[in-house]
Design an enzyme around this catalytic site. Structure first.
Site, PDB file in Angstrom:
ATOM      1  N   GLY A 151       6.534  -5.955  -6.784  1.00  0.00           N
ATOM      2  CA  GLY A 151       5.742  -5.298  -5.755  1.00  0.00           C
ATOM      3  C   GLY A 151       4.758  -4.274  -6.299  1.00  0.00           C
ATOM      4  O   GLY A 151       4.712  -3.975  -7.497  1.00  0.00           O
ATOM      5  N   HIS A 152       3.978  -3.703  -5.385  1.00  0.00           N
ATOM      6  CA  HIS A 152       2.923  -2.772  -5.780  1.00  0.00           C
ATOM      7  C   HIS A 152       3.497  -1.476  -6.356  1.00  0.00           C
ATOM      8  O   HIS A 152       4.549  -1.000  -5.963  1.00  0.00           O
ATOM      9  CB  HIS A 152       1.975  -2.480  -4.612  1.00  0.00           C
ATOM     10  CG  HIS A 152       2.630  -1.902  -3.398  1.00  0.00           C
ATOM     11  ND1 HIS A 152       1.975  -1.798  -2.194  1.00  0.00           N
ATOM     12  CD2 HIS A 152       3.862  -1.401  -3.178  1.00  0.00           C
ATOM     13  CE1 HIS A 152       2.779  -1.252  -1.299  1.00  0.00           C
ATOM     14  NE2 HIS A 152       3.931  -1.008  -1.882  1.00  0.00           N
TER      15      HIS A 152
END
Length: 352
Positions: A255-256
Site C-alpha cells: 500500500g501507499h
C-alpha cells in the site's frame, strides 16, 4: 524433449572452478577436472549434473543418483554414494544457487523476445532519454521525459508513464505498467506488475466517499526483484520505498507510503497496508497480512498466513491470527488440538 530446452546451459565448468567460485570445498581434489554441464534434482540427476542435499530425507533418492557431483554439508557426506564427487558447503542451497546461475545465466532474468535494439512497433516519446544498449520489445510505450539507463531491457507491451526514471542493467518484463516511479540499477520486475498507481485513500462524508489525492512516488532501490502481478501503490503525500536488495514474490500488494528496508523478503500473497514501516532483513511468509501504520523491526520473521495487527520487535518470530510470538502461538495451537482430541475421545466413550 530435453527438460532444459527453454534454458540450455551456456557453458560447462570444471568442478574445481565451480568450487572456487561458489563457496564450496572439493573434497577429492583428484576429481577437480570433472566437467559439469547442468543442474538437476537428486532423483533424476545424470552424468555431468550437479545437485545438492540439505537433509537425510533424500537418502533413498541418493541410492539411484547418477550425478557427477553433490553439494552437501559435512554431516551428510557419508550418505553420498561412491563414485560421486562431494562439494562440501556450509550452505549447500546457496552454493547450488551460485552454480546454477553460472550454468544458466539467461534464467536469472525474464524471458526476452529480442536481445537488442528498439522494435519498430514500440512507441518512444521524442523527449525520452535512453542511454546506450537499451532494448525495447514490440508494442511497448515509453512516455514523455522518461529516462532509461544503459543495458536495460523493456519487454513487450510495457507502459512507462511520463517522468519515470529507470536505472542501468534492469529487466522490465512484458505487460508491466510503471507510473510515478524511480527505479535504481539492476532491478528485475516480472510480467504484469503494476507500480505507481493510486494508493487506496478515501475520506467519508455525508454524501459518500471523497477521494484523497495520491501525489507521492514509488522509489525502488538497487538490486530489487519484484514478482509477477505484484502491485505497489505510490505514496499519498510521501513516498513508497522498497529498499536495496529486497525480493518480493508474485501477487503481493504493498500500500501507499509503505517503507521496506534492505534485503527483506516477502512470499506470494502478502498484503501490506498503508504507512507501515518494515525493517531490513525481514522475512514474511506467504499470504500474511500486515496492518497499516505499524512497524516490523529489522530481522523479524512472520509465519505464513499470519495476521499482523501490532508492531513486531526487531529479531522476533511471530505467527498466528492475530500474530503473536511464535512460541506462544505454537503452544496455544498444541493445547487446542489436545483439548479437541480429548473432547472427541470423551464423546466417543459416551456414545459407546
Amino acid at each position: 524433449m530435453d527438460r532444459h530446452s527453454f534454458f540450455p546451459p551456456s557453458e560447462a565448468f570444471s568442478l574445481r572452478e565451480l568450487a572456487n567460485r561458489c563457496q564450496a570445498e572439493l573434497v577429492d581434489e583428484g576429481s577437480g577436472s570433472s566437467i559439469i554441464r547442468g543442474v538437476s534434482p537428486v532423483y533424476r540427476a545424470k552424468e555431468g549434473d550437479v545437485c545438492f542435499i540439505a537433509s537425510r530425507k533424500y537418502r533413498a533418492e541418493l541410492e539411484t543418483c547418477a550425478a557427477t557431483a553433490i553439494i552437501c554439508g559435512s554431516g551428510l557426506e557419508g550418505y553420498v554414494p561412491a563414485g560421486i564427487s562431494i562439494l562440501r558447503a556450509t550452505s549447500p542451497q546457496t552454493s547450488f544457487a551460485l552454480m546454477a546461475s553460472l550454468l544458466y545465466p539467461a534464467a536469472l532474468r525474464p524471458t526476452q523476445v529480442q536481445t537488442s535494439g528498439i522494435s519498430p512497433s514500440a512507441h518512444v516519446d521524442p523527449t525520452a532519454r535512453l542511454e546506450a544498449d537499451v532494448s525495447i520489445e514490440p508494442f511497448a510505450v515509453i512516455g514523455a521525459g522518461v529516462e532509461i539507463g544503459a543495458g536495460t531491457h523493456i519487454g513487450s507491451s510495457v507502459t512507462i508513464g511520463p517522468g519515470v526514471k529507470i536505472g542501468r542493467g534492469c529487466s522490465i518484463a512484458s505487460n508491466v505498467t510503471l507510473a510515478c516511479t524511480f527505479i535504481g540499477n539492476n532491478v528485475i520486475i516480472h510480467s504484469g506488475a503494476r507500480i505507481g498507481q493510486d494508493g487506496f485513500g478515501f475520506a467519508p462524508s455525508a454524501t459518500g466517499m471523497v477521494k484523497i489525492v495520491q501525489i507521492g512516488r514509488v522509489i525502488i532501490q538497487d538490486n530489487v526483484e519484484i514478482g509477477a502481478n505484484t502491485t505497489i501503490d505510490r505514496g499519498a503525500m510521501d513516498d513508497t520505498v522498497i529498499g536495496e536488495g529486497t525480493k518480493i514474490d508474485n501477487l503481493v500488494q504493498i500500500g501507499h507510503n509503505v517503507r521496506v528496508g534492505r534485503h527483506t523478503a516477502m512470499a506470494s500473497g502478502v498484503g501490506v497496508a498503508g504507512s507501515t514501516v518494515i525493517g531490513s532483513g525481514v522475512q514474511i511468509g506467504g499470504a500474511a497480512g500486515v496492518n497499516g501504520h505499524i512497524s516490523i523491526g529489522d530481522g523479524a520473521q512472520i509465519a505464513g498466513m499470519s495476521g499482523v495487527i501490532t508492531p513486531v520487535p526487531a529479531g522476533a518470530k511471530y505467527g498466528g491470527m492475530p500474530a503473536r510470538p511464535l512460541g506462544d502461538f505454537l503452544r496455544e495451537s498444541a493445547e487446542i488440538m489436545v483439548r479437541a482430541e480429548g473432547r472427541l475421545k470423551k464423546k466417543g466413550e459416551n456414545n459407546g
